[in-house]
Design a protein around this motif. Structure first.
Motif, PDB file in Angstrom:
ATOM      1  N   GLN A   1      22.608 -10.508  -1.911  1.00  0.00           N
ATOM      2  CA  GLN A   1      24.024 -10.157  -1.859  1.00  0.00           C
ATOM      3  C   GLN A   1      24.691 -10.162  -3.227  1.00  0.00           C
ATOM      4  O   GLN A   1      25.771  -9.598  -3.408  1.00  0.00           O
ATOM      5  CB  GLN A   1      24.763 -11.128  -0.934  1.00  0.00           C
ATOM      6  N   ASP A   2      24.040 -10.790  -4.215  1.00  0.00           N
ATOM      7  CA  ASP A   2      24.553 -10.777  -5.587  1.00  0.00           C
ATOM      8  C   ASP A   2      23.861  -9.716  -6.442  1.00  0.00           C
ATOM      9  O   ASP A   2      23.944  -9.756  -7.669  1.00  0.00           O
ATOM     10  CB  ASP A   2      24.375 -12.157  -6.226  1.00  0.00           C
ATOM     11  N   HIS A   3      23.148  -8.802  -5.789  1.00  0.00           N
ATOM     12  CA  HIS A   3      22.455  -7.674  -6.432  1.00  0.00           C
ATOM     13  C   HIS A   3      21.287  -8.109  -7.308  1.00  0.00           C
ATOM     14  O   HIS A   3      20.835  -7.353  -8.164  1.00  0.00           O
ATOM     15  CB  HIS A   3      23.436  -6.830  -7.262  1.00  0.00           C
ATOM     16  N   ARG A   4      20.790  -9.317  -7.096  1.00  0.00           N
ATOM     17  CA  ARG A   4      19.617  -9.758  -7.854  1.00  0.00           C
ATOM     18  C   ARG A   4      18.340  -9.277  -7.167  1.00  0.00           C
ATOM     19  O   ARG A   4      18.267  -9.225  -5.940  1.00  0.00           O
ATOM     20  CB  ARG A   4      19.596 -11.286  -7.958  1.00  0.00           C
ATOM     21  N   ILE A   5      17.336  -8.935  -7.955  1.00  0.00           N
ATOM     22  CA  ILE A   5      16.058  -8.464  -7.419  1.00  0.00           C
ATOM     23  C   ILE A   5      15.282  -9.653  -6.888  1.00  0.00           C
ATOM     24  O   ILE A   5      14.970 -10.596  -7.618  1.00  0.00           O
ATOM     25  CB  ILE A   5      15.250  -7.731  -8.503  1.00  0.00           C
ATOM     26  N   VAL A   6      14.972  -9.618  -5.585  1.00  0.00           N
ATOM     27  CA  VAL A   6      14.244 -10.720  -4.958  1.00  0.00           C
ATOM     28  C   VAL A   6      12.855 -10.302  -4.482  1.00  0.00           C
ATOM     29  O   VAL A   6      12.029 -11.158  -4.188  1.00  0.00           O
ATOM     30  CB  VAL A   6      15.049 -11.310  -3.782  1.00  0.00           C
ATOM     31  N   ASP A   7      12.597  -9.011  -4.396  1.00  0.00           N
ATOM     32  CA  ASP A   7      11.272  -8.563  -3.961  1.00  0.00           C
ATOM     33  C   ASP A   7      11.099  -7.098  -4.342  1.00  0.00           C
ATOM     34  O   ASP A   7      12.072  -6.345  -4.403  1.00  0.00           O
ATOM     35  CB  ASP A   7      11.112  -8.730  -2.441  1.00  0.00           C
ATOM     36  N   MET A   8       9.885  -6.710  -4.606  1.00  0.00           N
ATOM     37  CA  MET A   8       9.568  -5.310  -4.889  1.00  0.00           C
ATOM     38  C   MET A   8       8.064  -5.125  -4.758  1.00  0.00           C
ATOM     39  O   MET A   8       7.287  -6.054  -4.975  1.00  0.00           O
ATOM     40  CB  MET A   8      10.069  -4.881  -6.267  1.00  0.00           C
ATOM     41  N   ASN A   9       7.658  -3.923  -4.352  1.00  0.00           N
ATOM     42  CA  ASN A   9       6.232  -3.673  -4.218  1.00  0.00           C
ATOM     43  C   ASN A   9       5.653  -3.113  -5.511  1.00  0.00           C
ATOM     44  O   ASN A   9       6.370  -2.858  -6.492  1.00  0.00           O
ATOM     45  CB  ASN A   9       5.946  -2.745  -3.032  1.00  0.00           C
ATOM     46  N   ARG A  10       4.356  -2.891  -5.506  1.00  0.00           N
ATOM     47  CA  ARG A  10       3.656  -2.468  -6.725  1.00  0.00           C
ATOM     48  C   ARG A  10       4.150  -1.106  -7.211  1.00  0.00           C
ATOM     49  O   ARG A  10       4.310  -0.895  -8.410  1.00  0.00           O
ATOM     50  CB  ARG A  10       2.154  -2.434  -6.451  1.00  0.00           C
TER      51      ARG A  10
ATOM     52  N   SER B   1       0.814  -1.221   0.000  1.00  0.00           N
ATOM     53  CA  SER B   1       0.000   0.000   0.000  1.00  0.00           C
ATOM     54  C   SER B   1       0.846   1.269   0.000  1.00  0.00           C
ATOM     55  O   SER B   1       0.301   2.365  -0.110  1.00  0.00           O
ATOM     56  CB  SER B   1      -0.924   0.009   1.227  1.00  0.00           C
ATOM     57  N   MET B   2       2.167   1.130   0.122  1.00  0.00           N
ATOM     58  CA  MET B   2       3.026   2.311   0.177  1.00  0.00           C
ATOM     59  C   MET B   2       3.153   2.961  -1.194  1.00  0.00           C
ATOM     60  O   MET B   2       3.234   2.281  -2.219  1.00  0.00           O
ATOM     61  CB  MET B   2       4.423   1.928   0.694  1.00  0.00           C
ATOM     62  N   GLU B   3       3.173   4.292  -1.195  1.00  0.00           N
ATOM     63  CA  GLU B   3       3.377   5.018  -2.444  1.00  0.00           C
ATOM     64  C   GLU B   3       4.843   5.005  -2.852  1.00  0.00           C
ATOM     65  O   GLU B   3       5.170   5.113  -4.027  1.00  0.00           O
ATOM     66  CB  GLU B   3       2.892   6.460  -2.294  1.00  0.00           C
ATOM     67  N   ASP B   4       5.746   4.881  -1.879  1.00  0.00           N
ATOM     68  CA  ASP B   4       7.170   4.789  -2.193  1.00  0.00           C
ATOM     69  C   ASP B   4       7.480   3.407  -2.756  1.00  0.00           C
ATOM     70  O   ASP B   4       6.929   2.399  -2.302  1.00  0.00           O
ATOM     71  CB  ASP B   4       8.018   5.015  -0.943  1.00  0.00           C
ATOM     72  N   GLY B   5       8.379   3.377  -3.734  1.00  0.00           N
ATOM     73  CA  GLY B   5       8.803   2.112  -4.289  1.00  0.00           C
ATOM     74  C   GLY B   5       9.844   1.447  -3.395  1.00  0.00           C
ATOM     75  O   GLY B   5      10.706   2.113  -2.827  1.00  0.00           O
ATOM     76  N   ILE B   6       9.759   0.125  -3.254  1.00  0.00           N
ATOM     77  CA  ILE B   6      10.717  -0.640  -2.452  1.00  0.00           C
ATOM     78  C   ILE B   6      11.206  -1.821  -3.290  1.00  0.00           C
ATOM     79  O   ILE B   6      10.402  -2.589  -3.817  1.00  0.00           O
ATOM     80  CB  ILE B   6      10.086  -1.145  -1.147  1.00  0.00           C
TER      81      ILE B   6
ATOM     82  N   ALA C   1       7.075   0.163  -6.965  1.00  0.00           N
ATOM     83  CA  ALA C   1       8.379   0.015  -7.612  1.00  0.00           C
ATOM     84  C   ALA C   1       8.226  -0.517  -9.035  1.00  0.00           C
ATOM     85  O   ALA C   1       8.958  -0.102  -9.943  1.00  0.00           O
ATOM     86  CB  ALA C   1       9.275  -0.910  -6.800  1.00  0.00           C
ATOM     87  N   THR C   2       7.272  -1.416  -9.250  1.00  0.00           N
ATOM     88  CA  THR C   2       7.068  -1.939 -10.602  1.00  0.00           C
ATOM     89  C   THR C   2       6.553  -0.847 -11.539  1.00  0.00           C
ATOM     90  O   THR C   2       6.908  -0.818 -12.716  1.00  0.00           O
ATOM     91  CB  THR C   2       6.077  -3.121 -10.584  1.00  0.00           C
ATOM     92  N   ILE C   3       5.722   0.055 -11.004  1.00  0.00           N
ATOM     93  CA  ILE C   3       5.219   1.162 -11.829  1.00  0.00           C
ATOM     94  C   ILE C   3       6.366   2.086 -12.227  1.00  0.00           C
ATOM     95  O   ILE C   3       6.478   2.517 -13.377  1.00  0.00           O
ATOM     96  CB  ILE C   3       4.124   1.940 -11.069  1.00  0.00           C
ATOM     97  N   ILE C   4       7.252   2.389 -11.262  1.00  0.00           N
ATOM     98  CA  ILE C   4       8.395   3.255 -11.548  1.00  0.00           C
ATOM     99  C   ILE C   4       9.344   2.586 -12.536  1.00  0.00           C
ATOM    100  O   ILE C   4       9.859   3.223 -13.459  1.00  0.00           O
ATOM    101  CB  ILE C   4       9.129   3.608 -10.244  1.00  0.00           C
ATOM    102  N   ALA C   5       9.565   1.280 -12.343  1.00  0.00           N
ATOM    103  CA  ALA C   5      10.487   0.556 -13.223  1.00  0.00           C
ATOM    104  C   ALA C   5       9.887   0.317 -14.604  1.00  0.00           C
ATOM    105  O   ALA C   5      10.621   0.112 -15.571  1.00  0.00           O
ATOM    106  CB  ALA C   5      10.876  -0.774 -12.582  1.00  0.00           C
ATOM    107  N   GLY C   6       8.566   0.313 -14.700  1.00  0.00           N
ATOM    108  CA  GLY C   6       7.925   0.086 -15.990  1.00  0.00           C
ATOM    109  C   GLY C   6       7.852  -1.377 -16.387  1.00  0.00           C
ATOM    110  O   GLY C   6       7.588  -1.697 -17.543  1.00  0.00           O
ATOM    111  N   ASP C   7       8.068  -2.287 -15.421  1.00  0.00           N
ATOM    112  CA  ASP C   7       7.997  -3.724 -15.675  1.00  0.00           C
ATOM    113  C   ASP C   7       7.286  -4.400 -14.517  1.00  0.00           C
ATOM    114  O   ASP C   7       7.187  -3.843 -13.418  1.00  0.00           O
ATOM    115  CB  ASP C   7       9.398  -4.335 -15.839  1.00  0.00           C
ATOM    116  N   THR C   8       6.808  -5.619 -14.750  1.00  0.00           N
ATOM    117  CA  THR C   8       6.179  -6.381 -13.683  1.00  0.00           C
ATOM    118  C   THR C   8       7.252  -7.075 -12.850  1.00  0.00           C
ATOM    119  O   THR C   8       8.382  -7.285 -13.303  1.00  0.00           O
ATOM    120  CB  THR C   8       5.223  -7.438 -14.260  1.00  0.00           C
ATOM    121  N   PHE C   9       6.887  -7.448 -11.622  1.00  0.00           N
ATOM    122  CA  PHE C   9       7.840  -8.151 -10.764  1.00  0.00           C
ATOM    123  C   PHE C   9       8.215  -9.502 -11.374  1.00  0.00           C
ATOM    124  O   PHE C   9       9.350  -9.966 -11.241  1.00  0.00           O
ATOM    125  CB  PHE C   9       7.232  -8.347  -9.371  1.00  0.00           C
TER     126      PHE C   9
END
Length: 563
Positions: free
Chosen positions: A254-263, A244-249, A265-273
């Motif tokens: 440790q290998d810099h791979r994306i393991v989680d993100m909220n909705r 529900s947060m407006e801020d992207g998370i 963040a997906t809007i800002i990134a322009g891609d789905t999780f």
């Protein structure tokens, strides 16, 4: 139907009416998410009490067994509604819609059908035995082979409700723990009473105390809502809060791979999780131009005018080992535009101030020049020359004051920044001729978050020592930490400052150049909530305490932590 009088009948009818009134009167007092579940619980409790009241009003087994179907509607519905209340309370959203919750009623509906058609198959109960309770004839049933379906499923739901409340209890605040404590009591008391009845443990066979004890549950729901904010402050699940947060998370391993993100963040990134999960987070940061940012960076999306601030924080285990990184992305478009506009306005005002100051100084130079010519042509009249000297001195004072303001014209114009205290002090030392006075700085790797004019703070303090600290031979700068504050201490071994002047030196009403400088020092530091005071003992030297809140000081990033 053979009617009999039982004291239990009016009591249970009153209880059923009470549940109904609570459902009607309190429906709008529950939170929107729990309104349906609590109302459903009160409905099933009312039906259960009504069914039992009609059972005790009937003396013949056929009528009692017929009313048992109605009572069974409540008995099977109460556990489901309590489970739904517990799920919504702790933030489990798996059953938050009517379609999802309807799955939980499949077994209760099957049980009700079996009860209603038992005369055709005898699978739910196989026979009845006459019992007497409080001068009331009770036809107690013998359980059939399919009867265990009902208690097993109901007790499973109750046990699950208790389990999720206990799990939430271990990681909750004191207020939430008090809420869970009362909810636990409200669920367990009728649950225990039903076990005692079902397995013939109590001394009154045929008398089920569960509808009576559900009053405790209903009372706790009402009391908790009114006094414990039971359904206005609930322990929402982490996933629900983050989503529900407006801020992207974005969470990186440790290998810099994306393991989680909220909705967001997906809007800002322009891609789905689904598309970004497991991909290299550096690619995303590089696309935003924030790859090399250690603390924060501004990103501009290519497909829009939005401006975002990206902050990176390490994720550490109990031993301090970094096992990942979390990115916080905040839309600061409006703030950035307002800040940019303010900076442009300040630049224009500074330009105007600089031009005006230049013009005034030119006119003052002219006045002083003409004053010298007039002074040469004046007669040797002491009084006239005295007036002329005062006029020239006043003009020179104006000149010094206007020149002095040039040093502070950029106050608050630029963003505060982290500055190495020892380096800034050394730069101030080079700016001021200390003469025979030595500077001893022991702040080490200390950095201060302050306005870029921090150097002026040190140079002004040094200048005051040179001008006013009689017999001073040393200036020392040290640092100490007290609780959440850091204190930068600047002291000398001169004459010191009298008690009556300790606060007045920081005011701009003294009228002298030095007083104005100390006043501006306080203004420079206050930009980042830093304060300055003087607490030296007169005769032993001046001692300035620069008190910094915990977010305004640190050790340099490549050094150990403070303290």
């Amino acid at each position: 139907m053979i009617v009999q009088f039982s004291i239990l009948t009016p009591i249970l009818l009153a209880i059923s009416l009470g549940y109904t009134l609570l459902a009607i009167l309190y429906r709008d007092r529950w939170s929107e998410e729990l309104k349906g579940q609590v109302t459903l619980f009160l409905f099933f409790a009312a039906v259960w009490a009504l069914g039992d009241a009609l059972i005790y009003a009937s003396a013949d087994p056929e009528s009692q067994l017929a009313w048992t179907t109605l009572s069974f509607v409540g008995a099977t519905g109460v556990p489901v509604s309590l489970f739904l209340i517990s799920c919504i309370y702790v933030g489990i959203n798996r059953f938050n819609t009517l379609q999802k919750a309807s799955v939980l009623f499949i077994i209760p509906i099957i049980s009700i059908i079996l009860v209603g058609t038992n005369s055709l198959h005898g699978l739910f109960y196989s026979g009845v035995t006459e019992q007497h309770v409080l001068n009331t004839i009770i036809w107690e049933v013998s359980y059939g082979p399919l009867y265990p379906i009902h208690p097993f499923y109901s007790y499973f739901l109750i046990a699950s409700s208790v389990g999720i409340l206990i799990y939430k209890y271990t990681a909750s605040t004191p207020l939430i723990r008090r809420q869970i404590h009362w909810l636990f009591i409200g669920i367990m008391m009728p649950f225990i009473a039903n076990i005692l009845y079902l397995y013939r443990i109590i001394a009154s066979p045929g008398l089920d105390w569960t509808p009576f004890l559900l009053l405790v549950t209903a009372g706790i729901l009402v009391f908790g809502n009114a006094h414990l904010r039971l359904f206005s402050i609930v322990p929402l699940a982490r996933s629900r809060i983050i989503e529900s947060m407006e801020d992207g998370i974005i969470v990186l391993d440790q290998d810099h791979r994306i393991v989680d993100m909220n909705r967001s963040a997906t809007i800002i990134a322009g891609d789905t999780f689904k598309d970004l999960e497991g991909t290299d987070g550096k690619v995303l940061l590089e696309r935003w131009g924030a790859l090399n940012a250690t603390q924060s960076a501004l990103i501009h999306r290519q497909d829009g005018d939005e401006i975002f601030e990206v902050r990176q924080n390490p994720l550490k285990d109990s031993k301090g080992t970094v096992f990942g990184r979390i990115l916080f992305i905040r839309d600061i478009t409006e703030v950035y535009r307002a800040r940019t506009a303010l900076q442009q306005a300040n630049k224009k005002l500074n330009l105007l101030s600089s031009i005006t100051r230049h013009d005034i100084l030119n006119q003052i130079t002219a006045i002083l020049g003409y004053g010298s010519l007039i002074e040469e042509s004046l007669p040797e009249d002491p009084e006239t020359r005295s007036f002329m000297n005062k006029l020239n001195e006043a003009t020179r004072t104006i000149q010094r004051q206007i020149t002095f303001t040039a040093d502070y014209q950029n106050l608050g114009v630029h963003e505060p920044e982290w500055q190495h205290a020892d380096f800034v002090a050394r730069c101030a030392e080079n700016e001021i001729d200390l003469g025979e006075i030595t500077l001893d700085c022991t702040t080490g790797a200390l950095e201060v978050y302050a306005d870029p004019l921090l150097q002026k703070v040190f140079s002004n303090l040094f200048h005051n020592t040179v001008k006013h600290a009689e017999h001073a031979t040393r200036i020392s700068i040290s640092f100490q930490q007290e609780e959440d504050f850091g204190i930068l201490i600047v002291e000398d071994n001169g004459i010191g400052i009298p008690d009556r002047m300790k606060e007045r030196i920081f005011t701009h009403i003294r009228g002298s150049q030095i007083g104005l400088g100390l006043y501006l020092i306080r203004e420079i530091l206050s930009i980042t909530n830093i304060t300055i005071s003087e607490d030296g003992r007169y005769g032993d030297g001046a001692r300035f305490l620069i008190r910094m809140p915990k977010n305004s000081f640190r050790n340099a990033p490549d050094s150990d932590n403070l303290g």
